[in-house]
Design an enzyme around this catalytic site. Structure first.
Site, PDB file in Angstrom:
ATOM      1  NE  ARG A  88      -4.418  -0.464   2.352  1.00 53.87           N
ATOM      2  CZ  ARG A  88      -5.250  -1.496   2.553  1.00 53.87           C
ATOM      3  NH1 ARG A  88      -4.801  -2.717   2.698  1.00 53.87           N
ATOM      4  NH2 ARG A  88      -6.547  -1.269   2.605  1.00 53.87           N
ATOM      5  NE  ARG A 153     -13.310  -4.028   7.368  1.00 58.31           N
ATOM      6  CZ  ARG A 153     -12.444  -3.997   6.359  1.00 58.31           C
ATOM      7  NH1 ARG A 153     -12.467  -4.948   5.441  1.00 58.31           N
ATOM      8  NH2 ARG A 153     -11.558  -3.036   6.264  1.00 58.31           N
ATOM      9  NE  ARG A 164     -10.910   1.406   5.177  1.00 54.58           N
ATOM     10  CZ  ARG A 164     -11.927   0.587   4.901  1.00 54.58           C
ATOM     11  NH1 ARG A 164     -13.146   0.856   5.343  1.00 54.58           N
ATOM     12  NH2 ARG A 164     -11.718  -0.489   4.183  1.00 54.58           N
TER      13      ARG A 164
HETATM   14  P1  AMP Z   1      -8.397  -3.837   4.381  1.00 52.60           P
HETATM   15  O1  AMP Z   1      -9.166  -4.975   4.972  1.00 52.60           O
HETATM   16  O2  AMP Z   1      -7.430  -4.253   3.317  1.00 52.60           O
HETATM   17  O3  AMP Z   1      -9.293  -2.697   3.936  1.00 52.60           O
HETATM   18  O4  AMP Z   1      -7.484  -3.251   5.562  1.00 52.60           O
HETATM   19  C1  AMP Z   1      -8.065  -2.695   6.729  1.00 52.60           C
HETATM   20  C2  AMP Z   1      -7.056  -1.757   7.388  1.00 52.60           C
HETATM   21  O5  AMP Z   1      -5.874  -2.498   7.775  1.00 52.60           O
HETATM   22  C3  AMP Z   1      -6.536  -0.638   6.512  1.00 52.60           C
HETATM   23  O6  AMP Z   1      -7.411   0.481   6.479  1.00 52.60           O
HETATM   24  C4  AMP Z   1      -5.212  -0.308   7.197  1.00 52.60           C
HETATM   25  O7  AMP Z   1      -5.417   0.433   8.390  1.00 52.60           O
HETATM   26  C5  AMP Z   1      -4.717  -1.691   7.613  1.00 52.60           C
HETATM   27  N1  AMP Z   1      -3.884  -2.298   6.548  1.00 52.60           N
HETATM   28  C6  AMP Z   1      -4.159  -3.398   5.800  1.00 52.60           C
HETATM   29  N2  AMP Z   1      -3.171  -3.644   4.929  1.00 52.60           N
HETATM   30  C7  AMP Z   1      -2.247  -2.665   5.122  1.00 52.60           C
HETATM   31  C8  AMP Z   1      -0.998  -2.344   4.493  1.00 52.60           C
HETATM   32  N3  AMP Z   1      -0.501  -3.085   3.494  1.00 52.60           N
HETATM   33  N4  AMP Z   1      -0.322  -1.267   4.960  1.00 52.60           N
HETATM   34  C9  AMP Z   1      -0.794  -0.521   5.975  1.00 52.60           C
HETATM   35  N5  AMP Z   1      -1.958  -0.747   6.579  1.00 52.60           N
HETATM   36  C10 AMP Z   1      -2.695  -1.807   6.164  1.00 52.60           C
END
Ligand code: AMP
Length: 209
Positions: A88, A153, A164
């Site tokens: 990311r 969530r 986000r």
């Molecule tokens: P997601 O389920 O992929 O939307 O991830 C939920 C949250 O986890 C994100 O909004 C970030 O806070 C954290 N997160 C997940 N993957 C990453 C990543 N590669 N780098 C930094 N934070 C992450």
């Protein structure tokens, strides 16, 4: 096959990743799911990550990179991986290149406006991890696939979603050009129906596999 799914929150990365990973016989690795499991298990990584996730911010690179490095060292990644939600940031992409860089990056493109609607109405199954939109659910609390409990969530609330999306635009979207420059980016239109998005992804990957 080493694959990365790139795209804004709510683009459908997680929805598509399960089937596509099975198709190529590689594990589906979602860093968001790993953090949620770590938070549920109250591990040190989970405790460090929680405040960032609740604020809609990215977890610091060092924490995420260590977690992914350990995961990719496991036996089931011998034939590759499908990473969903990682990298990311450019720093994470550079780290992945040093561990085992992707063969292909699928960018699932969706504009911001439909994303807000998708995410505020999103429900996730605690058991099978399936994702659904309330507009298609008879019961907002029960998974139509497995009967598990559906969860809203905590980071799928409007203010957190805006944070986000801002993090995505400032920190993650530079990866589109990063991978385009390497010649491995394939773009699909994520605004289409789920089945059509999957067809586009498989077509983009198989035409040159
Ligand atoms: P997601 O389920 O992929 O939307 O991830 C939920 C949250 O986890 C994100 O909004 C970030 O806070 C954290 N997160 C997940 N993957 C990453 C990543 N590669 N780098 C930094 N934070 C992450």
């Amino acid at each position: 096959m080493k694959l990365v799914f790139l795209g804004p929150p709510g683009a459908g990365k997680g929805t598509q990743a399960g089937d596509v990973a099975r198709h190529f016989g590689v594990p589906h690795i979602s860093t968001g799911d790993m953090f949620r499991a770590a938070i549920g298990g109250r591990t040190p990584t989970g405790l460090r990550a929680k405040a960032f996730i609740d604020a809609g911010e990215l977890v610091p690179d060092a924490v995420v990179i260590d977690m992914v490095r350990e995961r990719l060292a496991q036996d089931d990644c011998a034939n590759g991986y499908l990473l969903d939600g990682f990298p990311r940031t450019v720093e994470q992409a550079d780290a992945l290149a040093d561990i085992a860089g992707p063969d292909r990056v699928v960018y699932i493109a969706v504009a911001d406006q439909p994303l807000l609607k998708r995410l505020t109405g999103r429900r996730v199954c605690a058991d099978c991890k399936g994702t659904f939109h309330i507009s298609r659910l008879a019961d907002e609390k029960v998974c139509p696939d497995c009967g598990g409990a559906l969860i809203h969530r905590s980071d799928d609330q409007e203010e957190t979603i805006k944070a986000r999306l801002a993090a995505y635009h400032s920190q993650t979207s530079p990866l589109i050009d990063y991978y385009k420059d390497k010649g491995i980016l394939r773009t699909v239109d994520g605004a289409m129906a789920q089945d059509q998005v999957r067809v586009q992804i498989l077509a983009a990957l198989e035409s040159e596999a």
